[in-house]
Design an enzyme around this catalytic site. Structure first.
Site, PDB file in Angstrom:
ATOM      1  N   TRP A  60       4.311  -0.441  10.435  1.00  0.00           N
ATOM      2  CA  TRP A  60       4.751  -1.548   9.574  1.00  0.00           C
ATOM      3  C   TRP A  60       3.961  -2.811   9.863  1.00  0.00           C
ATOM      4  O   TRP A  60       3.856  -3.691   9.019  1.00  0.00           O
ATOM      5  CB  TRP A  60       6.251  -1.795   9.744  1.00  0.00           C
ATOM      6  CG  TRP A  60       7.045  -0.715   9.085  1.00  0.00           C
ATOM      7  CD1 TRP A  60       7.798   0.242   9.691  1.00  0.00           C
ATOM      8  CD2 TRP A  60       7.131  -0.460   7.680  1.00  0.00           C
ATOM      9  NE1 TRP A  60       8.355   1.068   8.757  1.00  0.00           N
ATOM     10  CE2 TRP A  60       7.957   0.664   7.523  1.00  0.00           C
ATOM     11  CE3 TRP A  60       6.582  -1.082   6.559  1.00  0.00           C
ATOM     12  CZ2 TRP A  60       8.265   1.188   6.268  1.00  0.00           C
ATOM     13  CZ3 TRP A  60       6.883  -0.560   5.315  1.00  0.00           C
ATOM     14  CH2 TRP A  60       7.719   0.565   5.181  1.00  0.00           C
ATOM     15  N   PRO A 107       0.816  -1.223   0.000  1.00  0.00           N
ATOM     16  CA  PRO A 107       0.000   0.000   0.000  1.00  0.00           C
ATOM     17  C   PRO A 107       0.845   1.268   0.000  1.00  0.00           C
ATOM     18  O   PRO A 107       1.726   1.404   0.845  1.00  0.00           O
ATOM     19  CB  PRO A 107      -0.788  -0.120   1.297  1.00  0.00           C
ATOM     20  CG  PRO A 107       0.075  -0.953   2.191  1.00  0.00           C
ATOM     21  CD  PRO A 107       0.798  -1.909   1.294  1.00  0.00           C
ATOM     22  N   GLN A 122      12.304  -1.460   1.091  1.00  0.00           N
ATOM     23  CA  GLN A 122      11.268  -2.164   1.862  1.00  0.00           C
ATOM     24  C   GLN A 122      11.773  -3.473   2.435  1.00  0.00           C
ATOM     25  O   GLN A 122      11.029  -4.197   3.082  1.00  0.00           O
ATOM     26  CB  GLN A 122      10.060  -2.468   0.970  1.00  0.00           C
ATOM     27  CG  GLN A 122       9.336  -1.246   0.496  1.00  0.00           C
ATOM     28  CD  GLN A 122       8.689  -0.504   1.629  1.00  0.00           C
ATOM     29  OE1 GLN A 122       8.465  -1.056   2.697  1.00  0.00           O
ATOM     30  NE2 GLN A 122       8.420   0.760   1.428  1.00  0.00           N
ATOM     31  N   LYS A 137      13.031  17.036  -3.739  1.00  0.00           N
ATOM     32  CA  LYS A 137      12.330  18.311  -3.911  1.00  0.00           C
ATOM     33  C   LYS A 137      13.317  19.466  -3.824  1.00  0.00           C
ATOM     34  O   LYS A 137      13.216  20.441  -4.536  1.00  0.00           O
ATOM     35  CB  LYS A 137      11.272  18.452  -2.816  1.00  0.00           C
ATOM     36  CG  LYS A 137       9.939  17.868  -3.223  1.00  0.00           C
ATOM     37  CD  LYS A 137       8.894  18.106  -2.145  1.00  0.00           C
ATOM     38  CE  LYS A 137       7.693  17.220  -2.413  1.00  0.00           C
ATOM     39  NZ  LYS A 137       6.992  16.851  -1.203  1.00  0.00           N
ATOM     40  N   TRP A 147       8.363  -3.589   4.565  1.00  0.00           N
ATOM     41  CA  TRP A 147       7.222  -4.433   4.228  1.00  0.00           C
ATOM     42  C   TRP A 147       7.599  -5.897   4.027  1.00  0.00           C
ATOM     43  O   TRP A 147       6.906  -6.792   4.494  1.00  0.00           O
ATOM     44  CB  TRP A 147       6.555  -3.877   2.979  1.00  0.00           C
ATOM     45  CG  TRP A 147       5.181  -4.394   2.747  1.00  0.00           C
ATOM     46  CD1 TRP A 147       4.154  -4.426   3.642  1.00  0.00           C
ATOM     47  CD2 TRP A 147       4.680  -4.970   1.537  1.00  0.00           C
ATOM     48  NE1 TRP A 147       3.044  -4.977   3.059  1.00  0.00           N
ATOM     49  CE2 TRP A 147       3.333  -5.312   1.770  1.00  0.00           C
ATOM     50  CE3 TRP A 147       5.235  -5.215   0.291  1.00  0.00           C
ATOM     51  CZ2 TRP A 147       2.540  -5.897   0.792  1.00  0.00           C
ATOM     52  CZ3 TRP A 147       4.446  -5.784  -0.696  1.00  0.00           C
ATOM     53  CH2 TRP A 147       3.115  -6.124  -0.445  1.00  0.00           C
ATOM     54  N   LYS A 168      20.190  11.502  -6.400  1.00  0.00           N
ATOM     55  CA  LYS A 168      18.857  11.199  -5.898  1.00  0.00           C
ATOM     56  C   LYS A 168      17.902  12.314  -6.312  1.00  0.00           C
ATOM     57  O   LYS A 168      18.262  13.482  -6.297  1.00  0.00           O
ATOM     58  CB  LYS A 168      18.914  11.136  -4.379  1.00  0.00           C
ATOM     59  CG  LYS A 168      18.416   9.847  -3.810  1.00  0.00           C
ATOM     60  CD  LYS A 168      18.701   9.815  -2.332  1.00  0.00           C
ATOM     61  CE  LYS A 168      17.421   9.796  -1.555  1.00  0.00           C
ATOM     62  NZ  LYS A 168      17.649   9.527  -0.136  1.00  0.00           N
ATOM     63  N   ASP A 228      -1.986   2.851   2.663  1.00  0.00           N
ATOM     64  CA  ASP A 228      -1.342   2.874   3.966  1.00  0.00           C
ATOM     65  C   ASP A 228      -1.698   4.202   4.594  1.00  0.00           C
ATOM     66  O   ASP A 228      -1.358   5.259   4.070  1.00  0.00           O
ATOM     67  CB  ASP A 228       0.172   2.750   3.766  1.00  0.00           C
ATOM     68  CG  ASP A 228       0.893   2.523   5.073  1.00  0.00           C
ATOM     69  OD1 ASP A 228       0.244   2.099   6.036  1.00  0.00           O
ATOM     70  OD2 ASP A 228       2.110   2.759   5.113  1.00  0.00           O
TER      71      ASP A 228
END
Length: 1201
Positions: free
Chosen positions: A663, A46, A699, A754, A703, A751, A85
């Site tokens: 988590w 999610p 993850q 913003k 996850w 990377k 999520d």
RNA sequence: GGAAAUAUAGCUCAAUGGUCAGAGCAGCACCCUUAUACGGUGUCGGUUAAAGGUUCAAUCCCUUUUAUUUCCA
């Protein structure tokens, strides 16, 4: 009629296909058309919808989409339930930022209810944007019925899981060392510690303490040659932790030394142990030669001498005397106060030996746990183990000398600190140790130390209560089952994930926040022994049954407002005693201060039963009164109290205030997405475990871990899950295959962030290129698990090269198919009866189908994309179509032409299927543009079709080889033409091919016509070396020779390279020849012989292949060349004038001596090529288009008939 | 500090325990085409990150180092 397009517009195509899918419910059909009893399970990890999606989401979701679509093509039913999520810190922080508040303000400036309402709103803020992207990028996932982690049903499933764990003792309350602020009385999260301004430079008193080594078997070697007391030196910047010292940590590979010297404060002779590298830090160079005998206490130069050195590993297990023996016991004496190994020890600072107080440092805590060192603790009034420093930051009474002292100077008030005799505790400890011959060096030391951003005082690392999941209990099973999971790439599974499992610690589940799944544990601390003190609630039903909603605020208000006497009366206390009055008084005071907790209120209140009864209602009633639905979040759940009768007395339980780690929310999605086990048991069973999941490599410990951990634990402790596992044959995993994809970086490898503004907006990208080209680019460029340097130019290249080429092949097909009204209505021409080139491309197509199928099945989308791309570009477009063009021009309707159409069509439709998982839009357009006309298949969309079948019998490797030969020969001829400057339009009479083996000629003969037409050569001749003038070259075959000659390889290779033409001839004739004085017999498989040169000819080589070109241009060839040039000019004019390819024309050209004869001799050929009824050579011609052939200018007039 | 991945042409990527390390893009030159500046031919470009080791032979296997990135402390 097939659709024709002016040009390729992938953006437009994407929009149209999207609309087509929507109108016709293609996604739904792609599921409903597949049998339910053939499921392929995918779990959607999610996303959190409180941030904007980025281009990396397109990457991650493309990968998910590809395999789901592929499995659909393979006939599986692939349900994809979407999910969101919705809990967690990022959302809380976003809300705090938006409302301009901090965590402290929650419950003060804003109620928990208001706060959580804001979170609930915030969390779905960008849902629309996400849904939009999902749709536009062509990610098929069910968005109509997603699982949402904040829903009651979801939380109920989580509670159920937690209860399963709880019942098997896998859920417990324990300690963890966390940053803690004594003044505000709360722990700080690591995020809070990362706030700017938290770390400040402070000057602390530091001590190098002397730990006296106990003499026993383990330490005997250390005492060799030692006459004084032997000490281990350890440095600390927190002297107040010394009473809690329980171990000394060394680095196993660090070198330590033993030094004889004197204590600088007591002047007693001592022998100390410290790291070799740090000796010069504590001992002056001139002291090394100073005399021990002459030393007097107080001398500036202290003599010292090095005795021996040893590794840290030798020190392990050595016991020492407790430094400040305020608290000890048998366990400590036996298992603490010894040397242990730790990986965090360095020789940068201190002595290379680290003083370890298990409860006041996270590293210390871990090191002690790993080495089974007990902590120095005391029991509090409730019999609970607590550290030597209490929650206010003061020493407990057991530390007699300093009882009640704050451990940090800053915790005292300014007034206290200003007093004349005030000394910080650290200094007092130093003084004490100095006098006891226990301090080797005391100094002020400036270093950076974290401060609470709330109260501006230094934090303590302090052990706090937390709830843990005992993952270590199932560690072995988790490790074992992990080995059954197919990880892409493998290294993430064995390395990153595998190592993590090997070093597994218990899962700290607690979070002191507001917006999340509440821990469903209610506690009653009233009795300390022999009483079930906790209830873990596993369902809403259980909660309603055991719990009531307690109107805490109203009760408080009542206590506040009424007099003590009235309250006593209200509580129906008939004979109140003094404590009852005092209790009520205390309540009133605590309420005034705003610190009365529910727990205290309920559990200490006289006549609790009456209180609860009067101020509570059932849970259902409460929500009904509030005119809202049930909500399991805080604050409602905080005010629910449970009751249970024990020995005829009702006991009350208050919820532990913690939330659980988010988590856990996502890791429980296999169960909670179906509200298992309360509902949908069948759905769950059909979708457990996942066949495939995919997320970013970040993850791994998120996850991927939580999915795995929960699945393995439930496989042990839930009967329901066990039963399902048994039924579906699952050993206990949550997923069988997993792709962990890499990051998407900007084109320079940075990377995307913003801050740098180098992010790529997925919507803009899709608007410009459509979704297919970015998807194809991302997948074909690098394997998913490699980082991708995202470059828009790359997308454009994919568009031009791959989609452009494919589009052109379609346009070509359509151009002629529409003219010839080809709609595949004729009977299929047997493949075996089709011409060589058709059978060849069909053979390659089948090979491709097999390959691509294998790559998809193996979760290698990049290889699949590259194979398709290579086929389309190199073979299909630039060889098959290029060489077949003339077959489509022919005006008759021969079998050959039909065969060409059928073959071309089959290739296109097959490609559309093979590529459809990666480029779903274009593939569907291609499929429907073709199939819509022919109706060969009944499917509405390529995504409802089935993966092409591989026909082994249609694969002809011989044919593929000889076509390769044709391509290579052609390439060589073109290369030769280039070299000598004769262009392809000029026919040449022949090429010469040396024959090296028997099959060669047979092969070439079968593709002869293709070579001749491609290279514009009239004939191929063969020569064998019997003619004797081919110059041969011989090369050793190292692979074959290696096993035979081993170390002599160099000499043998040299000998072979020096073979003369005669030697080669001998080898050829006899099949063998001796080298190195016949030490080795070289046979023909040991070498490669190629014809290198044909003297007197233009020759080119490629591998073993050699081509010689006859460059003689006869008059006849010259004229034909001129004719071709003329054809070219006329064709250009036709195109220029916008004639259709079927239009017939009349041609007039000025009669030029250079051209005229060539025209006459090739008249019918020219007319056929340019569709001319006739050609007039007109010497009077003075108008028309001026063209140049070999520097001769002529005029040409063409007119449509 | 620990773990993992990556390092090959200006860029994006291949390949292989075997002696000419390849494609594509970009650049240059020429050429072909009634599908298409799609392509073809050539040219330019490499100490396969560095140093050791194993081997008859290493870009490939092993060790160490360096750089980048990620995750965890």
């Amino acid at each position: 009629m097939y659709k024709e397009y002016k040009q390729l517009n992938l953006s437009q195509t994407g929009k149209e296909i999207l609309e087509f899918w929507k109108q016709n419910n293609i996604f739904e059909k792609s599921i409903s058309s597949r049998p339910a009893n053939n499921p392929y399970t995918f779990y959607e990890g999610p996303p959190s919808a409180n941030g904007m999606p980025g281009i990396h989401h397109v990457m991650a979701r493309s990968i998910k989409d590809i395999f789901c679509r592929y499995k659909t093509l393979k006939g599986y039913q692939v349900k994809r339930k979407g999910g969101w999520d919705t809990h967690g810190l990022p959302i809380e922080l976003a809300v705090e930022k938006a409302l301009g508040i901090t965590k402290d303000d929650i419950g003060k400036k804003i109620t928990v209810k208001e706060y959580n309402d804001a979170c609930r709103k915030e969390v779905m803020r960008y849902t629309d944007v996400w849904n939009d992207l999902t749709e536009k990028m062509g990610y098929w996932v069910d968005l109509n019925d997603p699982y949402i982690t904040y829903k009651n049903e979801y939380i109920e499933s989580l509670w159920w899981i937690l209860k399963q764990l709880y019942d098997k003792d896998l859920l417990y309350k324990g300690y963890t060392v966390q940053p803690y602020s004594p003044k505000s009385g709360t722990g700080l999260s690591s995020h809070e510690l990362n706030q700017p301004g938290t770390y400040k430079m402070v000057k602390d008193t530091t001590i190098v303490a002397q730990f006296k080594v106990k003499r026993d078997q383990d330490s005997a070697f250390l005492f060799e040659g030692v006459t004084a007391d032997l000490f281990i030196l350890a440095w600390t910047t927190t002297p107040w932790t010394l009473p809690s010292n329980c171990a000394l940590a060394v680095g196993e590979n660090i070198t330590y030394v033993k030094v004889n010297t004197f204590n600088p404060y007591t002047f007693e002779p001592i022998c100390v142990v410290l790291a070799k590298d740090l000796v010069k830090k504590y001992f002056k160079a001139e002291g090394e030669s100073a005399s021990f005998e002459d030393y007097k206490g107080g001398d500036k130069v202290i003599p010292w001498t090095l005795l021996a050195e040893f590794k840290g590993s030798q020190l392990l297990g050595i016991h020492y005397e407790q430094l400040m023996p305020y608290v000890t016991n048998a366990d400590l004496e036996k298992n603490a106060f010894r040397v242990i190994p730790a990986d965090f020890v360095t020789t940068e600072d201190g002595t290379g030996i680290v003083h370890t107080a298990s409860v006041f440092g996270a590293d210390d805590f871990r090191a002690c746990k790993e080495n089974d060192v007990p902590s120095v603790m005391v029991k509090d009034e409730n019999g609970k183990e607590v550290p030597l420093v209490n929650k206010q930051g003061r020493f407990v009474d057991e530390v007699t000398d300093f009882a009640g002292y704050y451990v940090k100077e800053e915790y005292y008030s300014d007034a206290e600190r200003a007093e004349k005799d005030f000394k910080p505790t650290d200094v007092l400890i130093s003084i004490k140790l100095k006098t006891e011959n226990k301090a080797f060096d005391v100094k002020k030391y400036e270093h950076s130390y974290p401060h609470s951003w709330r109260s501006d005082e230094p934090i303590l690392y302090y052990p706090l209560d937390s709830w843990f999941i005992r993952t270590t209990a199932v560690k072995d099973k988790m490790v074992a089952l992990n080995k059954t999971i197919n990880w892409k790439p493998e290294s993430t599974g064995t390395g990153r994930f595998g190592n993590w499992l090997e070093n597994l610690v218990d899962w700290n589940l607690s979070r002191s926040r507001y917006w999340g799944t509440p821990l469903p544990i209610w506690r009653c601390d009233y009795f300390s022994k022999g009483f079930q003190r906790e209830i873990c609630v596993g369902s809403i039903e259980e909660l309603k049954e055991k719990g009531v909603y307690f109107y805490f605020d109203e009760a408080k208000a009542f206590f506040q407002k009424e007099s003590v006497e009235d309250i006593i009366a209200f509580l129906e206390i008939d004979n109140p005693d003094q404590t009852d009055y005092l209790d009520i008084e205390e309540y009133k005071m605590l309420i005034d201060k705003g610190i009365l907790e529910l727990k205290h209120f309920i559990q200490n209140c006289p006549k609790r039963d009456v209180l609860v009864k009067k101020y509570s209602c059932t849970i259902e009633e409460y929500f009904k009164n509030e005119k809202m639905g049930m909500d399991l979040h805080r604050p409602y759940v905080d005010n629910i109290i449970l009751s249970k009768e024990y020995d005829g007395v009702l006991q009350y339980y208050v919820r532990e205030p913690d939330l659980i780690d988010v988590w856990f929310d996502s890791g429980a999605m296999p169960y909670a997405q179906w509200h298992f086990p309360f509902e949908n048991k069948e759905e769950f069973k059909n979708a457990y475990p996942a066949d495939f999941i995919a997320e970013g490599v970040d993850q791994t410990r998120g996850w991927f871990f939580t999915l795995h951990a929960i699945a393995v634990m439930l496989s042990e402790c839930s009967d329901e899950v066990k039963a399902v596992n048994e039924e579906v044959g699952n050993g206990g995993v949550a997923f069988k295959n997993v792709i962990s994809n890499g990051l998407v970086l900007d084109k320079n490898g940075n990377k995307m962030s913003k801050r740098l503004g180098n992010g790529v907006d997925p919507f803009e990208t899709i608007e410009q290129f459509g979704a297919d080209a970015p998807r194809w680019y991302m997948i074909s460029n690098a394997s998913p698990w490699d980082n991708l340097k995202f470059n828009t130019e790359g997308i454009d290249e994919v568009r031009r090269k791959f989609f452009g080429t494919l589009y052109n092949t379609y346009s070509f097909f359509v151009l002629y198919a529409n003219i010839d009204k080809f709609s595949y209505s004729e009977a299929e021409i047997e493949i075996s009866k089709r011409p060589e080139i058709d059978r060849w491309i069909i053979s390659l197509l089948n090979t491709l189908t097999l390959e691509v199928d294998g790559f998809y099945a193996d979760f290698e989308p990049t290889k699949a994309a590259r194979a398709i791309q290579e086929f389309v570009d190199a073979h299909f477009s630039n060889w098959f179509i290029r060489l077949s063009r003339r077959r489509f021009w022919r005006s008759d309707n021969s079998d050959d032409k039909l065969s060409a159409y059928q073959t071309l069509y089959t290739c296109l439709i097959t490609i559309s299927k093979l590529m459809s998982p990666i480029a779903p839009f274009f593939a569907d357009r291609l499929y429907n543009d073709l199939n819509g006309v022919t109706g060969k298949e009944e499917f509405e969309s390529v995504h409802l079709a089935y993966f092409p079948t591989y026909h082994k019998e249609l694969v002809d490797t011989d044919l593929e080889e000889r076509m390769k030969l044709a391509q290579d020969v052609s390439s060589l001829v073109l290369s030769l033409r280039k070299k000598i400057g004769i262009n392809v339009r000029q026919p040449l009479s022949k090429i010469l091919l040396p024959i090296l083996d028997k099959d060669f000629k047979v092969h070439v003969e079968q593709v002869k016509e293709l070579i001749l037409s491609e290279t514009n050569i009239k004939d191929i001749e063969y020569i064998t070396d019997t003619a004797g003038f081919i110059k041969k070259k011989i090369k050793p075959n190292f692979k074959a020779l290696g096993q035979k000659v081993g170390k002599d390889m160099k000499a043998v290779a040299e000998a072979i390279s020096n073979f003369t033409q005669e030697d080669i001839a001998e080898l050829d004739a006899n099949g063998s020849i001796g080298v190195l004085d016949n030490k080795y017999l070289i046979v023909d498989t040991d070498v490669d012989i190629i014809a290198e040169d044909v003297p007197g000819w233009q020759v080119a080589n490629m591998g073993k292949l050699t081509v010689a070109l006859d460059v003689t241009i006869t008059n006849e060839l010259k004229q034909e060349g001129i004719a071709r040039e003329l054809i070219n000019r006329i064709q250009n004019l036709r195109k220029e004038k916008g004639l259709e390819v079927t239009d017939k024309i009349n041609v007039s050209i000025s009669d030029h001596p250079y051209i005229g004869e060539a025209v006459k001799n090739n008249l019918s050929y020219i007319c056929a090529e340019v569709l001319a009824a006739g050609i007039v050579l007109d010497s009077e011609l003075n108008e028309g288009d001026l063209v140049t052939i070999d520097e001769n200018e002529i005029l040409i007039v063409i007119s449509k008939i």
